[in-house]
Design a protein around this motif. Structure first.
Motif: not given
Length: 328
Positions: A159, A161, A187, A198-199, A203-204, A207
């Motif tokens: 995924n 972000g 995301v 978050n990157l 969490n992802v 990005g």
């Protein structure tokens, strides 16, 4: 002869006094014009706002008027366009126009409150900004080649972000997946800052954002930028290759900022603003100020600015079409 000479001298003295008096039209024309505003369709403090405020400072001298910035955030810049359309056409109101207002939004939104060809009149580009793909600093992936192998091996975890659905970094990530040969799950976040947090936190898996957003985190080792979309390497990230270097020439695209005026503005006013902007962005002090934010200063004629917008629209349209993404 003395009386006519005295009369002539008197008339000349009166003419000189009137012409150069503090309230005379001749001297008034040499004074500053009425203040001008540049509308920014995004919140104060963001990079687009900072670039515009820097530009406003350097426009005062060539425009011979005070230039202020007025923020009208909301709807990804579309609220500001309404204000521009309703503004006077005397050069007192301009707007910062990121290219995605014309290059991406017409293909994304089912209904727009404006028609780019009729309602946005670019007078000069101001700056360009490359985008990039990054992974967390803790990721075992060190290069884009390794990332491509990882994506193919872990399609369920692949995924990325991005700052907002329907923006350039959203579609860049989708296009990267297409080039790799394995789709990436997007995301969306409410802005670049939460996405980067978050990157960095892992969490992802990856990005997509601008080089300016990523640079300080890359240099601090908190994340790793794998490639940039500019034709040349970014001075902020000299160790990071371009996608073109890696053989992905169709991932070469930079965002563009321009200044626009209301559509019915006269050619003379358009030319005045264009010349002033070119002078402002050519100042090395301005260029160095925005370079720290990941922007490259770039002025142009009105025709060149319009051509740049049209080129980016041609670049993004097939990518957006193939994604099937639409927004209300």
């Amino acid at each position: 002869m003395r009386q006519p000479l005295r009369s002539l001298a008197s008339r000349l003295a009166t003419l000189i006094a009137v012409t150069y008096s503090p309230m005379s039209p001749a001297l008034a024309q040499q004074g500053p014009a009425a203040p001008a505003r540049i509308l920014v369709g995004f919140s104060p403090g963001g990079t687009l706002d900072v670039v515009t405020r820097a530009l406003a400072e350097y426009l005062r001298e060539p425009l011979n008027r005070t230039v202020t910035v007025e923020n009208k955030p909301g709807a990804g810049g579309r609220i500001a366009i309404d204000a521009l359309r309703a503004a006077p056409v005397d050069g007192s109101v301009a707007m910062l126009c990121p290219d995605f207002l014309t290059s991406i939004y017409p293909s994304v939104f089912r209904k727009l409150n404006y028609t780019p060809e009729k309602d946005i009149r670019p007078v000069s580009t101001v700056a360009e900004f490359p985008m990039a793909l990054a992974v967390p600093g803790s990721s075992p992936v060190k290069t884009f080649g390794e990332y491509a192998l990882w994506v193919r091996a872990h399609p369920d975890k692949a995924n990325f972000g991005h700052a907002a659905s329907g923006g350039p970094t959203h579609f860049l990530g989708l296009q990267i997946g297409k080039n790799i040969g394995s789709p990436l799950e997007d995301v969306p976040f409410q802005g670049a800052a939460p996405m980067i947090n978050n990157l960095v936190g892992g969490n992802v898996a990856a990005g997509s954002s601008t080089v300016g957003d990523f640079a300080q985190y890359h240099n601090a080792g908190k994340l790793r930028v794998l490639a940039v979309t500019s034709a040349q390497r970014s001075p902020l990230l000299p160790d990071v290759p371009t996608f073109a270097e890696l053989g992905f020439k169709d991932l070469t695209a930079v965002g563009t900022l321009a200044i626009c005026l209301p559509p019915q503005t006269s050619e003379g006013t358009v030319a005045q603003w264009s010349a002033a902007i070119r002078k402002a962005v050519g100042d090395e002090k301005f260029a160095s100020k925005i370079r720290t934010l990941g922007f490259v200063s770039a002025g142009s004629s009105p025709g060149e600015a319009l051509a740049k917008f049209n080129t980016l629209r041609s670049f993004w349209e097939p990518i957006i079409r193939s994604s099937g993404f639409k927004a209300d």
